[in-house]
Design a protein around this motif. Structure first.
Motif, short mmCIF file in Angstrom:
data_model
loop_
_atom_site.label_atom_id
_atom_site.label_comp_id
_atom_site.label_asym_id
_atom_site.label_seq_id
_atom_site.Cartn_x
_atom_site.Cartn_y
_atom_site.Cartn_z
N GLY A 168 0.85 -1.26 -0.10
CA GLY A 168 -0.01 -0.22 0.18
C GLY A 168 0.94 1.29 -0.13
N GLY A 169 0.37 2.30 -0.37
CA GLY A 169 1.05 3.66 -0.60
C GLY A 169 0.90 4.29 0.84
N GLY A 170 1.84 5.22 1.24
CA GLY A 170 1.66 5.84 2.13
C GLY A 170 0.86 6.91 1.99
N GLY A 216 -1.65 -4.93 -0.13
CA GLY A 216 -1.40 -4.15 1.27
C GLY A 216 -2.49 -2.93 1.22
N ALA A 217 -3.15 -2.70 2.48
CA ALA A 217 -4.00 -1.49 2.67
C ALA A 217 -3.28 -0.17 2.44
CB ALA A 217 -4.54 -1.74 4.24
N LYS A 218 -3.87 0.91 1.98
CA LYS A 218 -3.23 2.25 1.95
C LYS A 218 -3.38 2.73 3.33
CE LYS A 218 -7.86 4.12 1.53
NZ LYS A 218 -9.03 4.63 0.79
N GLY A 219 -2.12 3.67 3.27
CA GLY A 219 -2.07 4.53 4.61
C GLY A 219 -3.09 5.63 4.58
N THR A 220 -3.40 6.01 5.48
CA THR A 220 -4.55 7.03 6.08
C THR A 220 -3.76 7.96 7.08
OG1 THR A 220 -5.90 5.82 7.54
CG2 THR A 220 -6.48 5.77 5.14
N PRO A 221 -4.26 9.12 7.31
CA PRO A 221 -3.88 10.00 8.52
C PRO A 221 -3.77 9.13 9.78
CG PRO A 221 -5.15 11.40 6.93
CD PRO A 221 -5.25 9.84 6.55
N ALA A 226 -0.08 -0.80 4.85
CA ALA A 226 0.53 -2.28 4.87
C ALA A 226 1.08 -2.77 3.75
CB ALA A 226 -0.79 -3.20 5.31
N SER A 227 2.29 -3.71 3.97
CA SER A 227 2.74 -4.46 2.90
C SER A 227 1.90 -5.31 2.37
CB SER A 227 4.17 -5.07 3.42
OG SER A 227 5.10 -4.21 3.83
N GLY A 242 6.70 -4.18 -0.43
CA GLY A 242 6.82 -3.35 0.87
C GLY A 242 6.16 -2.10 0.58
N ALA A 243 5.36 -1.65 2.01
CA ALA A 243 4.51 -0.56 2.10
C ALA A 243 5.22 0.71 1.83
CB ALA A 243 3.94 -0.52 3.49
#
Length: 394
Positions: A168-170, A216-221, A226-227, A242-243
């Motif tokens: 997932g992207g940050g 992997g799940a995306k990053g949120t605030p 997740a990878s 890798g995330a």
């Protein structure tokens, strides 16, 4: 005095004593003609009937007539010579084979023949069920876009492509997610990270679990990305991508993560996070930060993620295992202030510039999710799920 054919005969029987075509079955008692009764070279092709029935008899040939222990493929009626097709018995395939050559594989105990391109199994013929089944170019292909079971009947070699889920992207000021690990045994193609194709896999009768890794799940605030999850087939495991690194101003800041391919790093206002590393034989590292605000690209199976304030994701690797060339396992693009990184070829999601939400990696490619930008509020993209493809000659 005896009679041979149409006339009397006395003495040693030689070729000159017999007129062509004169000896009939009724002239000979069963088992009357033995080796001792014939002079050398007495029986030539002309002395024999067109059809010679040797049912129930043993034909012994001199050593010079047979070059190897092998099945007889033809008999030359003009000279009586025996032409043989040799069988190589060895643990490894014969070098420089020609079409029609035979090989008994002593490692796997199967007979194979060479069709001019590859060795095809003749005995204990391989077959299997599971996944979505298609045929192309003389191969049967089993494609798994979700987890399942590959059931083998018979035994033999298969080629495979195993791609893990992308990272997932940050979120805000973030790096792109790394592509899922990419492993291939397709002859003439490549695995990830610049590696050559791996060895084919020999399978015996049985059931083999196939696991297709999720993205992997995306990053949120406030929440780290997740990878991706691993994809597994038999003894082959591809590592999840890798995330992406995350530069959110909350406590969730993190470096890009290691994986099949590594997540991209990031830079913001003097603070930074390093990119993640890829796995040897599966993918490349993520792109580093460059002193400009934003994130580096996620690594791809075929290329390192680009360095920069909004680096592009690394490109994936193409495979024709299904009969058509398809590129998979591209890294996600990094997020930026005034520009964004594009996802790498092979399903990588684009990052964003000055907006909240990045693009997801493409499903069943193992593409990494794009990196977000908007500080403290931007979301990254989800990683794309992986895929497992298996094929064998038919």
């Amino acid at each position: 005095m005896g009679y041979i054919g149409n006339g009397p005969y006395q003495g040693v029987l030689t070729g000159g004593n017999i007129q062509d075509g004169t000896v009939e079955t009724t002239d000979l008692a069963d088992d009357a003609v033995t080796t001792a009764k014939l002079s050398d070279q007495a029986v030539t092709a002309g002395k024999l009937h067109t059809t010679l029935d040797l049912s129930g008899k043993t034909l012994t040939l001199p050593a010079a007539a047979v070059t190897a222990h092998a099945p007889v493929s033809s008999v030359n009626g003009q000279t009586g010579a025996v032409t043989v097709e040799t069988v190589t018995k060895s643990a490894t395939a014969p070098a420089s084979p020609s079409a029609g050559d035979l090989w008994y594989d002593t490692t796997n105990n199967v007979m194979k023949h060479y069709n001019g391109t590859t060795w095809l199994q003749m005995s204990n013929k391989f077959s299997a069920t599971g996944g979505t089944v298609t045929e192309s170019g003389g191969y049967k292909i089993h494609t798994f876009t979700s987890s399942g079971t590959f059931v083998v009947e018979g035994s033999g070699e298969v080629e495979y492509l195993v791609v893990a889920g992308g990272g997932g992207g940050g979120s805000g000021t973030a790096g792109g997610g790394g592509a899922g690990g990419y492993r291939s045994s397709v002859t003439g193609e490549s695995s990830g990270g610049g590696s050559s194709a791996e060895a084919k896999l020999f399978l015996n009768v049985g059931s083999y679990t196939v696991t297709v890794g999720a993205g992997g799940a995306k990053g949120t605030p406030g929440t780290l990305p997740a990878s991706g999850a691993n994809s597994v087939f038999a003894s082959i495991t591809s590592i999840g991508g890798g995330a992406g690194g995350e530069g959110d101003n909350s406590s969730s800041r993190a470096n890009g993560q290691n994986g099949g391919s590594g997540g991209g790093g990031w830079f913001y206002s003097g603070d930074s996070g390093a990119p993640g590393s890829g796995t040897t034989g599966q993918g490349y590292s993520g792109g580093n930060y460059s002193g400009f605000e934003g994130g580096g690209g996620g690594g791809g199976a075929g290329q390192v993620g680009a360095t920069g304030g909004a680096g592009n994701g690394g490109n994936g690797v193409a495979s024709s295992i299904t009969g058509s060339s398809i590129t998979r396992a591209g890294g996600g693009g990094g997020g930026g202030d005034s520009s964004y990184g594009t996802g790498g070829s092979g399903g990588g999601g684009n990052g964003v510039a000055g907006q909240s939400n990045a693009a997801d990696g493409t499903a069943n490619t193992g593409g990494g999710g794009g990196g977000g930008w908007t500080y403290a509020t931007g979301n990254g993209g989800n990683g794309g799920s992986g895929i497992v493809i298996i094929r064998y000659a038919i």
